[in-house]
Design a protein around this motif. Structure first.
Motif, short mmCIF file in Angstrom:
data_model
loop_
_atom_site.label_atom_id
_atom_site.label_comp_id
_atom_site.label_asym_id
_atom_site.label_seq_id
_atom_site.Cartn_x
_atom_site.Cartn_y
_atom_site.Cartn_z
N UNK B 62 7.89 14.39 32.40
CA UNK B 62 8.74 15.40 32.40
C UNK B 62 9.92 15.05 31.81
N UNK B 63 10.53 15.95 30.97
CA UNK B 63 11.58 15.46 29.82
C UNK B 63 11.85 16.54 28.94
N UNK B 64 12.83 16.10 28.12
CA UNK B 64 13.09 17.06 26.87
C UNK B 64 11.99 17.30 25.90
N UNK B 65 12.02 18.25 25.17
CA UNK B 65 10.73 18.74 24.19
C UNK B 65 10.29 17.61 23.29
N UNK B 66 11.21 16.70 22.93
CA UNK B 66 11.01 15.49 22.15
C UNK B 66 10.09 14.42 22.81
#
Lengths: 337, 271
Positions: B62-66
């Motif tokens: 789970x995290x930002x698009x990068x």
């Protein structure tokens, strides 16, 4: 979400170590929790779950508690995640503590995390300091904790859910004896059906003492790193330790080189030391190691590289060959035949 | 077929970490991101279980698009599938909020046997998530294992628990947390890199799961960070100069000041 003003009092989970004694860390936390309880004018309550729990109550009473709530049963001899979590959750649900503190141990961390989930509240782990403040809300607990491998200190609050929960590492606070008059004692009946547990233990468990290190208690710690160049040189640290009543530890590198057993590692994935003197030989000073030594009162570093980062955290910096200096020290301290 | 899930996190590489003096937050620009080092042991365990039991392995984060780059690395190491849970509303989730999102994801996936995690992330270092996910999914969490076997949808293992070594049995699904240096994480092969860019990464967001309203990282996380300070270690930093002899004399003096004296062990020297 329930009304947070209903929640009051400061609770401390009293871990019983190896089902024989009260964990020192719990007593340290009680002393800090006493200060907090006094500041907010509420009670300090100790929570004990154990086999023959009564035997531990006198020790706990010596550390400033207003009240002890305990459960005593054969099933509570060892920490069990489901049993302890459910029983303590029932207590939280009934009494609604405002603050709940735990020792940062294997059991304490597990229990606190599970309870925080059940209460849908926040948990702050390995707290270094606690203070009350009105800056962000009435009498809110502000917890300082290290993050990013000890590179930064963050201040965290838990403003709108209760209890406010923290785990605290051994040695963070000092225990102080304090006996309150008329300590209230309440026994809660044990009522957990262990037949529904999902994990079955096959055969008799074997008592297995992990290789224990006494590094965290040592007054004088001698640390070795990659700069010692060989196992033969590293072994000389043990000789120096023998003559000076010291304890040997080291960085990750000597373990990888096969010079030192794993349990003697000092730093982020090993032990934290609290020595009066830490003598570091041939250690460059990567942050993973440094976070484990900064609680030492005095640090002496020996390294041939004047730019080694270890010198930034040392009180005394000796730029030179660690092996040569080690040899000279041995000559000085060696017990004559 | 054994369905294996490995949870990973993308973290900043902790070199020359700096804090913005105005905002008190970490400067993330120009900082290289890596797979959280502890998660590599979890990945290795997952990959070896896949090989041993003919399983299927999915890396999830789970995290930002990068964070999709971290998943590409997992694909290159040999995982079969990758899932990225990413939504602006999940940003700033603390451990509890992250656990609640992961619970939604697994409730959506339904079919899972083993979920593997590392021991701790190097950025927030709470170590709480495995316990909380065990609560959320109501499945056992097994830690500190040293041997393991799967037979007829039952999991057997030897583990250290407190000061005991236990042989235990439990039904699947389970959560396993790996300890550091549990195994030797594998390297990425050239063939792996090629495959990593041929595969697709499955995207989950708020709408994928029919998320309940309480999933809101920014507004519903119970903990709030109010200040970040760089730890500055104050030490004397006195450089001891002179000849080697001078240095050693001073060192012995410092040791004496700290109560360190030669002790008589009563034993002869080991020579």
């Amino acid at each position: 979400m329930s009304d947070i003003t209903e929640y009051k009092d400061v609770w401390v989970f009293i871990e019983i170590k190896d089902h024989v004694e009260v964990h020192e860390c719990a007593l340290e936390i009680l002393s800090k929790a006493r200060e907090i309880a006094d500041q907010i004018g509420q009670k300090l309550i100790a929570i004990v779950l154990a086999l023959d729990a009564e035997q531990y109550l006198p020790t706990i009473e010596d550390y400033g508690v207003d009240k002890i709530i305990y459960l005593s049963h054969n099933d509570l001899k060892h920490y069990h995640e489901r049993v302890f979590t459910s029983l303590i959750y029932n207590l939280i649900d009934k009494y609604k503590p405002s603050i709940f503190l735990f020792p940062s141990t294997e059991a304490g961390n597990a229990l606190a995390a599970r309870l925080a989930y059940r209460c849908r509240t926040g948990l702050i782990s390995d707290v270094l300091n606690l203070e009350l403040s009105d800056d962000y809300g009435n009498n809110l607990l502000i917890s300082d904790k290290p993050a990013y491998l000890g590179n930064v200190l963050v201040k965290i609050i838990c403003p709108s859910t209760r209890p406010q929960m923290c785990t605290i590492t051994m040695g963070t606070f000092q225990k102080k004896k304090l006996k309150k008059k008329d300590v209230e004692i309440e026994e809660v009946e044990y009522n957990y059906d262990i037949n529904g547990l999902k994990i079955k233990i096959l055969g008799a468990p074997i008592r297995k003492d992990k290789p224990s290190s006494t590094l965290s208690d040592a007054k004088f710690v001698i640390g070795g790193g990659h700069g010692l160049n060989s196992k033969a040189n590293f072994d000389k640290l043990y000789d120096l330790a023998k003559y000076t009543n010291g304890q040997v530890g080291g960085t990750r590198r000597p373990i990888m080189n096969g010079w030192m057993p794993e349990h003697l590692q000092i730093g982020i994935s090993g032990e934290t030391i609290f020595s009066d003197l830490y003598l570091s030989l041939g250690i460059s000073g990567a942050i993973q190691h440094v976070v484990g030594i900064t609680d030492s009162k005095t640090i002496v570093a020996i390294n041939k590289d004047p730019n080694a980062p270890i010198f930034k955290v040392a009180d005394y910096c000796i730029i030179g060959d660690a092996n040569e200096i080690l040899e000279e020290l041995l000559d000085h301290y060696r017990v004559p035949e | 077929m054994l369905k294996i899930f490995v949870l990973i996190k993308q973290v900043p590489y902790l070199h020359n970490l700096e804090i913005d003096r105005r905002t008190g937050t970490l400067i993330r620009e120009g900082v290289e991101n890596i797979i959280n080092p502890d998660d590599l042991y979890a990945l290795e365990l997952g990959l070896s279980l896949k090989e041993q039991y003919d399983g299927e392995i999915t890396a999830m984060t789970m995290g930002p698009p990068q964070a999709d780059f971290a998943l590409r690395e997992c694909l290159a190491m040999g995982v079969d599938h990758a899932i990225l849970i990413s939504d602006p509303i999940f940003a700033y989730s603390d451990t509890l909020q992250t656990t609640l999102v992961l619970k939604e994801a697994f409730d959506n996936i339904k079919d899972y046997d083993i979920i593997i995690t590392g021991s701790q992330t190097s950025d927030s270092s709470t170590g709480q998530m495995p316990y909380q996910l065990s609560e959320a999914l109501d499945i056992p969490l097994i830690t500190d294992i040293f041997t393991m076997e799967i037979k007829d949808h039952d999991f057997y293992c030897h583990r250290n628990f407190g000061h005991e070594s236990q042989h235990i049995q439990t039904g699947l699904p389970i959560l396993v947390r790996t300890q550091r240096h549990f195994n030797e994480p594998r390297h990425i092969s050239l063939k792996g890199i090629k495959r990593a860019f041929e595969k697709e990464i499955e995207m989950y967001n708020f709408d994928t799961f029919n998320c309940p309203d309480y999933l809101d990282g920014c507004n519903q996380s119970p903990t709030r960070l109010v200040k970040t300070e760089k730890i500055i270690l104050k030490r004397k930093n006195e450089v001891i100069d002179g000849t080697t002899k001078d240095k050693i004399e001073r060192l012995i003096h410092i040791m004496q000041e700290h109560g360190i004296e030669r002790i008589w062990t009563g034993m002869s020297q080991d020579e």
